[in-house]
Design a protein around this motif. Structure first.
Motif, PDB file in Angstrom:
ATOM      1  N   GLU A   1      -8.241  14.302 -11.661  1.00  0.00           N
ATOM      2  CA  GLU A   1      -7.404  14.527 -10.473  1.00  0.00           C
ATOM      3  C   GLU A   1      -6.007  13.935 -10.637  1.00  0.00           C
ATOM      4  OE1 GLU A   1      -8.371  16.467  -8.150  1.00  0.00           O
ATOM      5  OE2 GLU A   1     -10.514  16.594  -8.633  1.00  0.00           O
ATOM      6  N   LYS A   2      -5.740  13.399 -11.822  1.00  0.00           N
ATOM      7  CA  LYS A   2      -4.429  12.816 -12.166  1.00  0.00           C
ATOM      8  C   LYS A   2      -4.027  11.695 -11.194  1.00  0.00           C
ATOM      9  CE  LYS A   2      -2.538  16.718 -14.750  1.00  0.00           C
ATOM     10  NZ  LYS A   2      -3.770  16.784 -15.482  1.00  0.00           N
ATOM     11  N   LEU A   3      -5.008  10.925 -10.787  1.00  0.00           N
ATOM     12  CA  LEU A   3      -4.711   9.768  -9.936  1.00  0.00           C
ATOM     13  C   LEU A   3      -4.308   8.591 -10.820  1.00  0.00           C
ATOM     14  CD1 LEU A   3      -7.807  10.116  -7.554  1.00  0.00           C
ATOM     15  CD2 LEU A   3      -5.564  11.227  -7.398  1.00  0.00           C
TER      16      LEU A   3
ATOM     17  N   TYR B   1      -1.683  -8.954  -1.075  1.00  0.00           N
ATOM     18  CA  TYR B   1      -0.784  -7.798  -1.150  1.00  0.00           C
ATOM     19  C   TYR B   1       0.531  -8.188  -1.828  1.00  0.00           C
ATOM     20  CZ  TYR B   1       1.622  -3.533   0.103  1.00  0.00           C
ATOM     21  OH  TYR B   1       2.309  -2.350   0.029  1.00  0.00           O
ATOM     22  N   ARG B   2       1.088  -9.295  -1.389  1.00  0.00           N
ATOM     23  CA  ARG B   2       2.390  -9.686  -1.903  1.00  0.00           C
ATOM     24  C   ARG B   2       2.311 -10.122  -3.351  1.00  0.00           C
ATOM     25  NH1 ARG B   2       5.449 -12.465   3.139  1.00  0.00           N
ATOM     26  NH2 ARG B   2       7.128 -12.417   1.627  1.00  0.00           N
ATOM     27  N   THR B   3       1.199 -10.717  -3.742  1.00  0.00           N
ATOM     28  CA  THR B   3       1.073 -11.180  -5.127  1.00  0.00           C
ATOM     29  C   THR B   3       0.840 -10.017  -6.097  1.00  0.00           C
ATOM     30  OG1 THR B   3       0.037 -13.150  -4.222  1.00  0.00           O
ATOM     31  CG2 THR B   3      -0.119 -12.857  -6.592  1.00  0.00           C
ATOM     32  N   TYR B   4      -0.015  -9.094  -5.727  1.00  0.00           N
ATOM     33  CA  TYR B   4      -0.455  -8.095  -6.709  1.00  0.00           C
ATOM     34  C   TYR B   4      -0.029  -6.653  -6.436  1.00  0.00           C
ATOM     35  CZ  TYR B   4      -3.439 -12.004  -7.928  1.00  0.00           C
ATOM     36  OH  TYR B   4      -3.894 -13.246  -8.276  1.00  0.00           O
ATOM     37  N   LEU B   5       0.260  -6.322  -5.194  1.00  0.00           N
ATOM     38  CA  LEU B   5       0.445  -4.901  -4.883  1.00  0.00           C
ATOM     39  C   LEU B   5       1.866  -4.520  -4.476  1.00  0.00           C
ATOM     40  CD1 LEU B   5      -2.848  -4.387  -2.821  1.00  0.00           C
ATOM     41  CD2 LEU B   5      -2.480  -3.946  -5.249  1.00  0.00           C
ATOM     42  N   ALA B   6       2.586  -5.453  -3.862  1.00  0.00           N
ATOM     43  CA  ALA B   6       3.868  -5.107  -3.233  1.00  0.00           C
ATOM     44  C   ALA B   6       4.869  -4.517  -4.213  1.00  0.00           C
ATOM     45  CB  ALA B   6       4.460  -6.340  -2.564  1.00  0.00           C
ATOM     46  N   LYS B   7       4.896  -5.026  -5.423  1.00  0.00           N
ATOM     47  CA  LYS B   7       5.977  -4.630  -6.336  1.00  0.00           C
ATOM     48  C   LYS B   7       5.689  -3.322  -7.070  1.00  0.00           C
ATOM     49  CE  LYS B   7       7.360  -9.410  -6.814  1.00  0.00           C
ATOM     50  NZ  LYS B   7       6.133  -9.950  -6.139  1.00  0.00           N
ATOM     51  N   ALA B   8       4.499  -2.801  -6.930  1.00  0.00           N
ATOM     52  CA  ALA B   8       4.152  -1.580  -7.669  1.00  0.00           C
ATOM     53  C   ALA B   8       4.901  -0.368  -7.110  1.00  0.00           C
ATOM     54  CB  ALA B   8       2.652  -1.345  -7.567  1.00  0.00           C
ATOM     55  N   ASP B   9       5.106   0.620  -7.979  1.00  0.00           N
ATOM     56  CA  ASP B   9       5.705   1.874  -7.510  1.00  0.00           C
ATOM     57  C   ASP B   9       4.666   2.708  -6.776  1.00  0.00           C
ATOM     58  OD1 ASP B   9       8.418   1.751  -8.744  1.00  0.00           O
ATOM     59  OD2 ASP B   9       7.183   1.440 -10.529  1.00  0.00           O
ATOM     60  N   GLU B  10       3.420   2.559  -7.186  1.00  0.00           N
ATOM     61  CA  GLU B  10       2.347   3.270  -6.471  1.00  0.00           C
ATOM     62  C   GLU B  10       1.084   2.431  -6.492  1.00  0.00           C
ATOM     63  OE1 GLU B  10       0.649   7.776  -6.001  1.00  0.00           O
ATOM     64  OE2 GLU B  10       0.946   7.062  -8.035  1.00  0.00           O
ATOM     65  N   ARG B  11       0.350   2.479  -5.378  1.00  0.00           N
ATOM     66  CA  ARG B  11      -0.897   1.717  -5.260  1.00  0.00           C
ATOM     67  C   ARG B  11      -2.072   2.679  -5.161  1.00  0.00           C
ATOM     68  NH1 ARG B  11       3.198  -1.324  -3.173  1.00  0.00           N
ATOM     69  NH2 ARG B  11       3.789   0.516  -1.978  1.00  0.00           N
ATOM     70  N   ILE B  12      -3.080   2.436  -5.982  1.00  0.00           N
ATOM     71  CA  ILE B  12      -4.273   3.284  -5.962  1.00  0.00           C
ATOM     72  C   ILE B  12      -5.470   2.398  -5.636  1.00  0.00           C
ATOM     73  CG2 ILE B  12      -5.810   4.740  -7.393  1.00  0.00           C
ATOM     74  CD1 ILE B  12      -2.567   4.602  -8.792  1.00  0.00           C
ATOM     75  N   GLY B  13      -6.221   2.748  -4.613  1.00  0.00           N
ATOM     76  CA  GLY B  13      -7.413   1.982  -4.261  1.00  0.00           C
ATOM     77  C   GLY B  13      -8.650   2.683  -4.803  1.00  0.00           C
ATOM     78  N   ILE B  14      -9.535   1.918  -5.424  1.00  0.00           N
ATOM     79  CA  ILE B  14     -10.816   2.496  -5.871  1.00  0.00           C
ATOM     80  C   ILE B  14     -11.929   1.625  -5.309  1.00  0.00           C
ATOM     81  CG2 ILE B  14     -12.226   3.261  -7.809  1.00  0.00           C
ATOM     82  CD1 ILE B  14      -9.775   3.471  -9.517  1.00  0.00           C
ATOM     83  N   GLN B  15     -12.737   2.204  -4.428  1.00  0.00           N
ATOM     84  CA  GLN B  15     -13.819   1.448  -3.787  1.00  0.00           C
ATOM     85  C   GLN B  15     -15.129   1.880  -4.428  1.00  0.00           C
ATOM     86  OE1 GLN B  15     -15.830   3.089  -0.924  1.00  0.00           O
ATOM     87  NE2 GLN B  15     -17.013   1.252  -0.518  1.00  0.00           N
TER      88      GLN B  15
ATOM     89  N   ASP C   1      -1.724   3.917  -1.485  1.00  0.00           N
ATOM     90  CA  ASP C   1      -1.128   5.244  -1.297  1.00  0.00           C
ATOM     91  C   ASP C   1      -2.130   6.350  -1.589  1.00  0.00           C
ATOM     92  OD1 ASP C   1       1.563   4.135  -0.919  1.00  0.00           O
ATOM     93  OD2 ASP C   1       1.374   3.558  -3.021  1.00  0.00           O
ATOM     94  N   VAL C   2      -3.060   6.055  -2.481  1.00  0.00           N
ATOM     95  CA  VAL C   2      -4.057   7.036  -2.919  1.00  0.00           C
ATOM     96  C   VAL C   2      -5.387   6.305  -2.935  1.00  0.00           C
ATOM     97  CG1 VAL C   2      -4.850   8.355  -4.917  1.00  0.00           C
ATOM     98  CG2 VAL C   2      -2.408   8.271  -4.380  1.00  0.00           C
ATOM     99  N   LEU C   3      -6.416   6.943  -2.384  1.00  0.00           N
ATOM    100  CA  LEU C   3      -7.678   6.224  -2.252  1.00  0.00           C
ATOM    101  C   LEU C   3      -8.849   7.021  -2.839  1.00  0.00           C
ATOM    102  CD1 LEU C   3      -9.078   3.708  -1.021  1.00  0.00           C
ATOM    103  CD2 LEU C   3      -9.271   4.973   1.131  1.00  0.00           C
ATOM    104  N   VAL C   4      -9.692   6.300  -3.593  1.00  0.00           N
ATOM    105  CA  VAL C   4     -10.944   6.866  -4.094  1.00  0.00           C
ATOM    106  C   VAL C   4     -12.062   6.030  -3.479  1.00  0.00           C
ATOM    107  CG1 VAL C   4     -12.322   7.312  -6.178  1.00  0.00           C
ATOM    108  CG2 VAL C   4      -9.815   7.453  -6.288  1.00  0.00           C
ATOM    109  N   THR C   5     -13.033   6.692  -2.853  1.00  0.00           N
ATOM    110  CA  THR C   5     -14.116   5.948  -2.193  1.00  0.00           C
ATOM    111  C   THR C   5     -15.461   6.398  -2.743  1.00  0.00           C
ATOM    112  OG1 THR C   5     -14.202   7.625  -0.472  1.00  0.00           O
ATOM    113  CG2 THR C   5     -12.875   5.672   0.007  1.00  0.00           C
ATOM    114  N   SER C   6     -16.504   5.690  -2.344  1.00  0.00           N
ATOM    115  CA  SER C   6     -17.848   6.046  -2.784  1.00  0.00           C
ATOM    116  C   SER C   6     -18.597   6.758  -1.667  1.00  0.00           C
ATOM    117  CB  SER C   6     -18.624   4.783  -3.165  1.00  0.00           C
ATOM    118  OG  SER C   6     -18.032   4.174  -4.286  1.00  0.00           O
ATOM    119  N   ALA C   7     -19.363   7.774  -2.049  1.00  0.00           N
ATOM    120  CA  ALA C   7     -20.177   8.520  -1.084  1.00  0.00           C
ATOM    121  C   ALA C   7     -21.050   7.556  -0.286  1.00  0.00           C
ATOM    122  CB  ALA C   7     -21.056   9.521  -1.825  1.00  0.00           C
ATOM    123  N   TRP C   8     -21.296   7.881   0.957  1.00  0.00           N
ATOM    124  CA  TRP C   8     -22.223   7.164   1.830  1.00  0.00           C
ATOM    125  C   TRP C   8     -21.707   5.822   2.327  1.00  0.00           C
ATOM    126  CZ3 TRP C   8     -28.093   7.802   1.690  1.00  0.00           C
ATOM    127  CH2 TRP C   8     -28.451   9.083   1.246  1.00  0.00           C
ATOM    128  N   SER C   9     -20.536   5.398   1.909  1.00  0.00           N
ATOM    129  CA  SER C   9     -20.145   4.024   2.205  1.00  0.00           C
ATOM    130  C   SER C   9     -19.269   3.915   3.449  1.00  0.00           C
ATOM    131  CB  SER C   9     -19.411   3.414   1.018  1.00  0.00           C
ATOM    132  OG  SER C   9     -18.943   2.136   1.378  1.00  0.00           O
TER     133      SER C   9
END
Ligand SMILES: Nc1nc2c(ncn2[C@@H]2O[C@H](COP(=O)(O)OP(=O)(O)O)[C@@H](O)[C@H]2O)c(=O)[nH]1
Ligand SMILES: [Mg+2]
Length: 501
Positions: A326-328, A287-301, A411-419
């Motif tokens: 969806e303008k994510l 988190y601290r290396t790659y995500l902390a400094k971003a203005d927004e975090r988007i997760g894609i699973q 902050d914003v999450l995209v997931t896969s069906a059934w998972s």
């Protein structure tokens, strides 16, 4: 921007762990998660328990005072009845003797470790809720692959089933046809609800392949029969909470505990599942290396249930169709007509989780090779690509758990069906994700995704039975707060009246 004040103080003040950060933090709403967690645990033994709040926005969903007091009274019960207490030893004697004699002070539910890690987390949370509703003590069979993933959630006494538990060697072989299986015994008329003598233990088979007799577990009549059985041993790979909401005798208690119904896993997940120190290291370093400094975090699973390996072009097309429409994520300018990003261009960090590296490589290249139309800059990060599921390996499971948790910090999450992997992330994060529909015939579905109705997970194999009328019924249409899932038409999930349906 969605970065919380607390995170800002953690990452931009250089004062991590110093008095300065903590003295201003509201302990109750901060480290105790609004009263969800008990105070007084040894912090060093489980760093995540009291520092997870530093990495999250404060939840918009407060645990109810009823839930908080129910958890505190459960903790007292666990302390009194947990492993190696006098009451536990007494109950074990009953179990060994084979028959239930007289009253027991403490009744137990033993959860057997089974299936993928996402399924295990969801089924364990369901079983804890069942323990709360029935005043039972929850004990967890570690199996071969639960070690060093989670901290103990209850004070003083472990939740782990002692290794010398008499039936432990039989857990793997317990199935629908086992002599002590509740459904099997009902089928063979070996028990009936009105019988005077009760067995000292029963095996409950709630695995996705369960039969009609096993499903009678979800009927009030069977629940009152089970009340007097001191040891219940359960194997399940499902999030069966939605069907607990349809059992009339649990109805009032459930609405008292969860006035906001679709928050069951959100609260119980945050209460129960604290990453072990090793896993917390994986999470916080990443988190601290790659995500902390971003203005927004988007997760894609990204999870495809396809016997071929992939990566597949139609899945990549689907991810882009969903996130761009969806303008994510910002679109790129293929003509490269936009000049270089300004000094204060916004930074978006995309956390991709997948067994394969191909999807994130394509996404990363796209944002390197072309500027965005919005002027934002986009970093794409993927912690691991394990290639295939390897549930028996400890480091594999640690990484899987760390990645579910990291997704929950976005902050914003995209997931896969059934998972179930995605369900864990959305529930812990309190996020209503965009769900990528399951693809058919190698084509990206249109629409590619939809927003989930609620953050609560889907029960993939619910019963469709009216216990009173003794006939089949669509259990997804009985009450407004239990509906069919977005990603599995026959599944059930808990939603709230105000959820965007
Ligand atoms: N590290 C990692 N492991 C994954 C990922 N996707 C699947 N796995 C592995 O495959 C298992 C899939 O089982 P489960 O957690 O139940 O998720 P589901 O199959 O998507 O419902 C996980 O527990 C991991 O062991 C991923 O994105 N990252
Ligand atoms: Mg699964």
């Amino acid at each position: 921007m969605s970065c919380s004040v607390v995170i800002t103080s953690l990452f931009f003040s250089d004062s991590l762990g110093s008095e300065g950060v903590f003295q201003h933090a509201d302990k109750y709403n901060g480290k105790l998660l609004g009263g969800l967690l008990a105070d007084g645990f040894d912090e060093a033994a489980c760093t995540s328990r009291y520092s997870s709040f530093l990495y999250r926005k404060i939840s918009l969903h407060k645990p109810s005072s009823n839930l908080i007091s129910r958890l505190r009274s459960y903790e007292d019960l666990h302390k009194r009845c947990g492993p190696n207490t006098q009451s536990y030893n007494k109950a074990l004697e009953q179990l060994k003797s084979g028959n239930k004699i007289g009253l027991t002070d403490c009744n137990y539910i033993v959860w057997i470790s089974f299936s993928g890690l996402g399924n295990r987390i969801l089924s364990l949370a369901s079983t804890f809720l069942y323990a709360l509703l029935t005043n039972r003590v929850l004990l967890v069979d570690q199996g071969k692959d639960m070690a060093d993933l989670f901290c103990d959630p209850f004070p003083d006494k472990s939740w782990l089933l002692p290794g010398d538990f008499p039936l432990i060697d039989q857990f793997d072989s317990f199935n629908q046809n086992s002599p002590h299986c509740h459904g099997n015994m009902l089928k063979n008329n070996a028990i009936n609800s009105s019988a005077m003598s009760k067995p000292s233990y029963l095996y409950l088979h709630l695995v996705h392949d369960y039969g009609d007799h096993d499903k009678l577990f979800f009927c009030d009549g069977e629940q009152s029969f089970l009340e007097n059985v001191p040891w219940l041993i359960m194997k399940t790979d499902n999030y069966y909470v939605p069907s607990l909401f349809l059992i009339p005798s649990f109805e009032t208690e459930l609405s008292n505990l969860f006035p906001e119904k679709g928050t069951v896993f959100h609260h119980l997940g945050r209460y129960l599942f604290h990453p072990s120190n090793h896993v917390w290291g994986l999470i916080t370093r990443y988190y601290r290396t790659y995500l902390a400094k971003a203005d927004e975090r988007i997760g894609i699973q990204i999870r495809t249930f396809d016997s071929r390996r992939g990566p597949f072009k139609h899945v990549m097309d689907q991810i882009l169709a969903c996130t761009l429409k969806e303008k994510l994520l910002p679109a790129v300018d293929m003509q490269d007509s936009v000049v270089n990003p300004s000094e204060n261009a916004k930074l978006k960090a995309v956390l991709v989780t997948s067994l394969l590296s191909g999807y994130s490589e394509d996404l990363r290249n796209m944002y390197w090779e072309h500027p965005t139309m919005t002027g934002e800059v986009v970093g794409v990060y993927q912690p691991s690509h394990e290639e295939f599921q390897q549930t028996e390996k400890q480091m594999h499971n640690r990484k899987a758990w760390a990645e579910m948790y990291l997704l929950s910090l976005t902050d914003v999450l995209v997931t896969s069906a059934w998972s179930t992997f995605g369900y864990v992330a959305q529930g812990l994060g309190g996020l209503r994700p965009w769900i990528l529909y399951k693809t058919e015939n190698d084509t990206a579905p249109d629409p590619a995704c939809r927003r989930a109705m609620s953050m609560d997970p889907c029960f993939h194999a619910p019963p469709f039975y009216d216990c009173k009328a003794k006939k089949g019924i669509d259990t997804g249409t009985l009450v407004p707060h239990v509906r069919h899932c977005e990603d599995i038409s026959w599944g059930l999930k808990v939603v709230d009246d105000h959820d965007d349906l």
